[in-house]
Design a protein around this motif. Structure first.
Motif, PDB file in Angstrom:
ATOM      1  N   HIS A  19       0.833  -1.207   0.000  1.00 43.21           N
ATOM      2  CA  HIS A  19       0.000   0.000   0.000  1.00 43.21           C
ATOM      3  C   HIS A  19       0.870   1.260   0.000  1.00 43.21           C
ATOM      4  N   ARG A  23       0.845   4.239  -2.863  1.00 46.18           N
ATOM      5  CA  ARG A  23       0.671   5.665  -2.543  1.00 46.18           C
ATOM      6  C   ARG A  23       1.879   6.490  -2.975  1.00 46.18           C
ATOM      7  N   TYR A  34      -6.567   2.341   2.795  1.00 47.42           N
ATOM      8  CA  TYR A  34      -6.033   1.099   3.371  1.00 47.42           C
ATOM      9  C   TYR A  34      -7.139   0.138   3.805  1.00 47.42           C
ATOM     10  N   TRP A  37      -9.424  -1.833   1.370  1.00 47.38           N
ATOM     11  CA  TRP A  37      -8.872  -2.979   0.635  1.00 47.38           C
ATOM     12  C   TRP A  37      -9.326  -4.312   1.227  1.00 47.38           C
TER      13      TRP A  37
END
Length: 224
Positions: A19, A23, A34, A37
């Motif tokens: 993640h 980003r 986050y 997901w």
């Protein structure tokens, strides 16, 4: 040595690193938060793989296969470091897995969708300063693979759930038959309706685009 590791939970010890890489590379409107997901990763039809080098996540790809439509979609492919063969590694692993998924469903794929930035409209995006992720490089790679650009102005709903229209991209298709110069507009409509069903806030620009596609018979495929 690179390892192809599937992530099926945000509790996976590599997901936080993945993640963070997302980003770092993509604009904020392209990255799901986050916690959001959790559900997609638990969906068996969504395949998220990380390229691991030791304990580091150095690349990733997400894709899915739609047996009823006989098409695949590459959600994203990211390369976190240059000169490691990450792009080729992810491409070959994904290709083999998609072939397996098609065979398991008793179907033969007719091609794969992908979204790609137009480098002349997306020039402001630095993509984490990682050279292999430069829009010009990525577009040329997809062109070499065989992707073709769909001939209509494309927008999609932002993944930040704010309902903004994200432009600066083209919707592309990689046909199994390289001579194909058009695909059914109804197939594109079915795919996009299903793919963006998870986003409840659709911008008017997207709704207008879909209305025009429903009125069309074919969508022309142009060189990328």
């Amino acid at each position: 040595m690179l390892i192809y590791h599937r992530i099926t939970s945000i509790e996976d010890r590599y997901f936080k690193k993945l993640h963070e890489l997302l980003r770092t590379i993509f604009p904020s409107e392209e990255v799901l938060e986050y916690e959001l997901w959790r559900e997609p990763l638990e969906d068996p039809s969504i395949h998220v793989y990380a390229a691991l080098h030791g304990e580091d996540v150095v690349g990733s790809t997400e894709y899915r296969y739609y047996p009823k439509l006989r098409v695949a979609m590459t959600d994203f492919t990211i390369i976190g470091r240059p000169s490691m063969g990450i792009g080729r590694f992810l491409y070959r692993k994904r290709e083999a897995d998609l072939q397996r998924l098609a065979e398991q469903s008793g179907t033969t794929s007719i091609g794969m969708f992908a979204e790609v930035y137009d480098p002349y409209r997306a020039g402001a995006h630095e993509f984490g300063g990682i050279s292999p992720m430069n829009p010009i490089v990525r577009r040329e790679v997809l062109s070499h693979i065989g992707y073709k650009r769909m001939n209509f102005p494309y927008v999609h709903p932002s993944w930040d759930h704010e309902g903004k229209a994200v432009s600066e991209l083209d919707l592309c298709f990689l046909p199994q038959d390289e001579s194909l110069d058009a695909i059914d507009a109804a197939l594109v409509v079915q795919f996009l309706e299903g793919y963006y069903a998870a986003l409840p806030n659709k911008p008017q620009e997207w709704l207008d685009m879909m209305a025009k596609l429903r009125e069309a018979d074919k969508v022309e495929l142009l060189p990328l």
